[in-house]
Design a protein around this motif. Structure first.
Motif, PDB file in Angstrom:
ATOM      1  N   GLY A 127      -8.631   9.703  17.416  1.00  0.00           N
ATOM      2  CA  GLY A 127      -9.994  10.156  17.170  1.00  0.00           C
ATOM      3  C   GLY A 127     -10.564   9.503  15.936  1.00  0.00           C
ATOM      4  N   ASP A 128     -11.742   9.973  15.556  1.00  0.00           N
ATOM      5  CA  ASP A 128     -12.462   9.416  14.413  1.00  0.00           C
ATOM      6  C   ASP A 128     -12.562  10.468  13.309  1.00  0.00           C
ATOM      7  OD1 ASP A 128     -15.179   9.047  12.890  1.00  0.00           O
ATOM      8  OD2 ASP A 128     -14.722   7.087  13.751  1.00  0.00           O
ATOM      9  N   TYR A 129     -12.017  10.136  12.126  1.00  0.00           N
ATOM     10  CA  TYR A 129     -12.075  11.045  10.978  1.00  0.00           C
ATOM     11  C   TYR A 129     -12.754  10.315   9.815  1.00  0.00           C
ATOM     12  CZ  TYR A 129     -10.464  13.901   7.037  1.00  0.00           C
ATOM     13  OH  TYR A 129     -10.409  14.682   5.900  1.00  0.00           O
ATOM     14  N   LYS A 130     -13.977  10.724   9.521  1.00  0.00           N
ATOM     15  CA  LYS A 130     -14.759  10.110   8.429  1.00  0.00           C
ATOM     16  C   LYS A 130     -14.872   8.593   8.603  1.00  0.00           C
ATOM     17  CE  LYS A 130     -13.686  13.710   5.035  1.00  0.00           C
ATOM     18  NZ  LYS A 130     -13.122  14.027   3.705  1.00  0.00           N
ATOM     19  N   GLY A 131     -15.058   8.166   9.860  1.00  0.00           N
ATOM     20  CA  GLY A 131     -15.231   6.745  10.137  1.00  0.00           C
ATOM     21  C   GLY A 131     -13.945   5.961  10.247  1.00  0.00           C
ATOM     22  N   ILE A 132     -12.818   6.651  10.205  1.00  0.00           N
ATOM     23  CA  ILE A 132     -11.511   5.990  10.280  1.00  0.00           C
ATOM     24  C   ILE A 132     -10.791   6.424  11.558  1.00  0.00           C
ATOM     25  CG2 ILE A 132      -9.244   5.763   9.167  1.00  0.00           C
ATOM     26  CD1 ILE A 132     -10.783   6.446   6.512  1.00  0.00           C
ATOM     27  N   LYS A 133     -10.194   5.475  12.255  1.00  0.00           N
ATOM     28  CA  LYS A 133      -9.433   5.802  13.460  1.00  0.00           C
ATOM     29  C   LYS A 133      -8.111   6.450  13.054  1.00  0.00           C
ATOM     30  CE  LYS A 133      -7.853   3.874  17.870  1.00  0.00           C
ATOM     31  NZ  LYS A 133      -7.692   2.650  18.682  1.00  0.00           N
ATOM     32  N   VAL A 134      -7.887   7.645  13.563  1.00  0.00           N
ATOM     33  CA  VAL A 134      -6.670   8.375  13.198  1.00  0.00           C
ATOM     34  C   VAL A 134      -5.873   8.761  14.435  1.00  0.00           C
ATOM     35  CG1 VAL A 134      -7.601   9.319  11.037  1.00  0.00           C
ATOM     36  CG2 VAL A 134      -7.916  10.600  13.178  1.00  0.00           C
ATOM     37  N   ALA A 135      -4.605   9.028  14.205  1.00  0.00           N
ATOM     38  CA  ALA A 135      -3.735   9.613  15.223  1.00  0.00           C
ATOM     39  C   ALA A 135      -3.590  11.088  14.895  1.00  0.00           C
ATOM     40  CB  ALA A 135      -2.371   8.931  15.210  1.00  0.00           C
ATOM     41  N   ALA A 179       5.184  15.508   8.473  1.00  0.00           N
ATOM     42  CA  ALA A 179       4.148  15.543   7.430  1.00  0.00           C
ATOM     43  C   ALA A 179       4.785  15.496   6.042  1.00  0.00           C
ATOM     44  CB  ALA A 179       3.300  16.815   7.580  1.00  0.00           C
ATOM     45  N   TYR A 180       5.851  16.264   5.864  1.00  0.00           N
ATOM     46  CA  TYR A 180       6.553  16.314   4.575  1.00  0.00           C
ATOM     47  C   TYR A 180       7.048  14.926   4.158  1.00  0.00           C
ATOM     48  CZ  TYR A 180      10.256  17.393   1.212  1.00  0.00           C
ATOM     49  OH  TYR A 180      11.060  17.413   0.093  1.00  0.00           O
ATOM     50  N   TRP A 181       7.705  14.224   5.095  1.00  0.00           N
ATOM     51  CA  TRP A 181       8.277  12.923   4.757  1.00  0.00           C
ATOM     52  C   TRP A 181       7.219  11.834   4.644  1.00  0.00           C
ATOM     53  CZ3 TRP A 181      12.480  13.131   2.331  1.00  0.00           C
ATOM     54  CH2 TRP A 181      13.442  14.074   2.654  1.00  0.00           C
ATOM     55  N   LEU A 182       6.176  11.914   5.469  1.00  0.00           N
ATOM     56  CA  LEU A 182       5.102  10.931   5.358  1.00  0.00           C
ATOM     57  C   LEU A 182       4.463  10.972   3.979  1.00  0.00           C
ATOM     58  CD1 LEU A 182       2.818  10.631   8.530  1.00  0.00           C
ATOM     59  CD2 LEU A 182       4.170   8.868   7.401  1.00  0.00           C
ATOM     60  N   LYS A 183       4.204  12.176   3.488  1.00  0.00           N
ATOM     61  CA  LYS A 183       3.603  12.313   2.147  1.00  0.00           C
ATOM     62  C   LYS A 183       4.492  11.659   1.093  1.00  0.00           C
ATOM     63  CE  LYS A 183       2.688  16.836   2.431  1.00  0.00           C
ATOM     64  NZ  LYS A 183       2.282  18.197   2.008  1.00  0.00           N
ATOM     65  N   LYS A 184       5.780  11.898   1.199  1.00  0.00           N
ATOM     66  CA  LYS A 184       6.720  11.325   0.222  1.00  0.00           C
ATOM     67  C   LYS A 184       6.803   9.799   0.338  1.00  0.00           C
ATOM     68  CE  LYS A 184       9.925  14.992  -1.050  1.00  0.00           C
ATOM     69  NZ  LYS A 184       9.431  14.962  -2.423  1.00  0.00           N
ATOM     70  N   LEU A 185       6.939   9.315   1.558  1.00  0.00           N
ATOM     71  CA  LEU A 185       7.164   7.889   1.778  1.00  0.00           C
ATOM     72  C   LEU A 185       5.913   7.041   1.577  1.00  0.00           C
ATOM     73  CD1 LEU A 185       9.598   8.224   4.802  1.00  0.00           C
ATOM     74  CD2 LEU A 185      10.166   7.337   2.536  1.00  0.00           C
ATOM     75  N   ASN A 186       4.749   7.631   1.760  1.00  0.00           N
ATOM     76  CA  ASN A 186       3.500   6.909   1.483  1.00  0.00           C
ATOM     77  C   ASN A 186       3.454   6.403   0.046  1.00  0.00           C
ATOM     78  OD1 ASN A 186       0.786   8.380   3.510  1.00  0.00           O
ATOM     79  ND2 ASN A 186       2.513   7.110   4.076  1.00  0.00           N
ATOM     80  N   LYS A 187       4.088   7.129  -0.862  1.00  0.00           N
ATOM     81  CA  LYS A 187       4.110   6.734  -2.284  1.00  0.00           C
ATOM     82  C   LYS A 187       4.837   5.403  -2.471  1.00  0.00           C
ATOM     83  CE  LYS A 187       4.227  11.576  -3.753  1.00  0.00           C
ATOM     84  NZ  LYS A 187       5.091  12.631  -4.331  1.00  0.00           N
ATOM     85  N   TYR A 188       5.668   5.043  -1.505  1.00  0.00           N
ATOM     86  CA  TYR A 188       6.444   3.802  -1.585  1.00  0.00           C
ATOM     87  C   TYR A 188       5.937   2.756  -0.581  1.00  0.00           C
ATOM     88  CZ  TYR A 188       9.541   6.885  -4.171  1.00  0.00           C
ATOM     89  OH  TYR A 188      10.046   7.773  -5.089  1.00  0.00           O
ATOM     90  N   GLY A 189       4.745   3.007  -0.036  1.00  0.00           N
ATOM     91  CA  GLY A 189       4.161   2.050   0.905  1.00  0.00           C
ATOM     92  C   GLY A 189       4.804   2.062   2.279  1.00  0.00           C
ATOM     93  N   ILE A 190       5.427   3.182   2.622  1.00  0.00           N
ATOM     94  CA  ILE A 190       6.115   3.291   3.912  1.00  0.00           C
ATOM     95  C   ILE A 190       5.388   4.290   4.809  1.00  0.00           C
ATOM     96  CG2 ILE A 190       8.270   3.982   5.061  1.00  0.00           C
ATOM     97  CD1 ILE A 190       9.737   3.088   2.505  1.00  0.00           C
ATOM     98  N   GLY A 191       5.209   3.905   6.074  1.00  0.00           N
ATOM     99  CA  GLY A 191       4.578   4.780   7.052  1.00  0.00           C
ATOM    100  C   GLY A 191       3.069   4.667   7.067  1.00  0.00           C
ATOM    101  N   PRO A 192       2.436   5.185   8.124  1.00  0.00           N
ATOM    102  CA  PRO A 192       0.972   5.194   8.194  1.00  0.00           C
ATOM    103  C   PRO A 192       0.407   6.169   7.159  1.00  0.00           C
ATOM    104  CG  PRO A 192       1.905   6.438  10.022  1.00  0.00           C
ATOM    105  CD  PRO A 192       3.063   5.805   9.306  1.00  0.00           C
ATOM    106  N   LYS A 193      -0.807   5.929   6.721  1.00  0.00           N
ATOM    107  CA  LYS A 193      -1.422   6.776   5.688  1.00  0.00           C
ATOM    108  C   LYS A 193      -1.587   8.213   6.184  1.00  0.00           C
ATOM    109  CE  LYS A 193      -5.581   7.300   2.833  1.00  0.00           C
ATOM    110  NZ  LYS A 193      -4.847   7.716   1.638  1.00  0.00           N
ATOM    111  N   PHE A 194      -0.994   9.139   5.456  1.00  0.00           N
ATOM    112  CA  PHE A 194      -1.069  10.571   5.772  1.00  0.00           C
ATOM    113  C   PHE A 194      -2.409  11.128   5.295  1.00  0.00           C
ATOM    114  CE2 PHE A 194      -0.652  14.888   4.066  1.00  0.00           C
ATOM    115  CZ  PHE A 194      -0.198  15.581   5.177  1.00  0.00           C
ATOM    116  N   TYR A 195      -3.065  11.905   6.158  1.00  0.00           N
ATOM    117  CA  TYR A 195      -4.305  12.570   5.754  1.00  0.00           C
ATOM    118  C   TYR A 195      -4.098  14.059   5.539  1.00  0.00           C
ATOM    119  CZ  TYR A 195      -6.943   8.301   6.432  1.00  0.00           C
ATOM    120  OH  TYR A 195      -7.407   7.013   6.300  1.00  0.00           O
ATOM    121  N   PHE A 196      -3.675  14.770   6.576  1.00  0.00           N
ATOM    122  CA  PHE A 196      -3.433  16.205   6.370  1.00  0.00           C
ATOM    123  C   PHE A 196      -2.655  16.802   7.534  1.00  0.00           C
ATOM    124  CE2 PHE A 196      -7.690  15.760   8.245  1.00  0.00           C
ATOM    125  CZ  PHE A 196      -7.600  16.588   9.360  1.00  0.00           C
ATOM    126  N   LEU A 197      -2.134  17.989   7.270  1.00  0.00           N
ATOM    127  CA  LEU A 197      -1.502  18.817   8.295  1.00  0.00           C
ATOM    128  C   LEU A 197      -2.287  20.119   8.322  1.00  0.00           C
ATOM    129  CD1 LEU A 197       0.877  19.510  10.252  1.00  0.00           C
ATOM    130  CD2 LEU A 197       2.070  20.427   8.258  1.00  0.00           C
TER     131      LEU A 197
END
Length: 196
Positions: free
Chosen positions: A24-32, A50-68
């Motif tokens: 879908g579209d979230y604030k003009g961005i295509k999201v899963a 969600a828990y691990w995505l938030k952690k791993l995003n800090k290291y440039g790993i995984g798709p950008k987490f928005y929210f749960l």
């Protein structure tokens, strides 16, 4: 659907064992948008991802987490090809660059004591466009003996991208015993020699 999440134009994308994926579209961005597969008996997988995505995003790993929210995990949709399709069409130099990037991401996860699981058959767990992005972290867990790098080498062997031999087995065994930067660098040196 998903109006409470301020997501527009949501439509079904894919079905997995434990989750359904919508885009879908979230604030003009295509999201899963990932929600639990009603037939799955697995508990708290969406929350775990969600828990691990938030952690791993800090290291440039995984798709950008928005929210749960409302049992729906929302993250940036990753454009590209899954690795099993991408490998069939890519050139040797492209493979070297992408696989090296993946190995470095997996080394970071090993260092963080986070095991992703399924890296010995990540046929749909890595999407590649300009760079590889690891996806699907619902079975991630913390352990003192992560196997991300060593499992990925099993995959490389299965795909005939690298030969299983005594020097490689020795290097991987040393890394398995002691996951140091020194042992990892020896593996990378060997890998680069093969792809040179």
């Amino acid at each position: 659907m998903f109006k409470n999440l301020k997501i527009k134009n949501a439509k079904f994308f894919a079905k997995g064992k434990r989750g359904y994926i919508y885009v879908g579209d979230y604030k003009g961005i295509k999201v899963a948008i990932k929600v639990k597969n009603p037939s799955s008996k697995a508990e708290n997988r969406i929350e775990n991802e969600a828990y691990w995505l938030k952690k791993l995003n800090k290291y440039g790993i995984g798709p950008k987490f928005y929210f749960l929210k409302e049992n729906a995990l929302v993250y940036r949709f990753v454009e590209g090809q899954i690795i099993k399709d991408w490998l069939k069409k890519s050139k040797k130099e492209e493979k070297k660059k992408a696989l090296l990037d993946i190995l470095k991401q997996l080394k970071t996860m090993d260092k963080l004591k986070i095991n992703k699981l399924e890296m010995h058959k990540p046929l749909k767990h890595i999407v590649i466009n300009k760079k590889p992005v690891l996806i699907d972290f619902e079975r991630c867990y913390r352990t003192n003996k992560p196997k991300n790098v060593t499992q990925f080498f099993q995959f490389l062997i299965q795909q005939d991208l690298i030969n299983k031999n005594k020097p490689l087995i020795g290097l991987l065994s040393s890394y398995k015993r002691h996951q140091s930067d020194k042992n990892f660098n020896k593996i990378i040196k060997y890998f680069l020699e093969i792809f040179s």
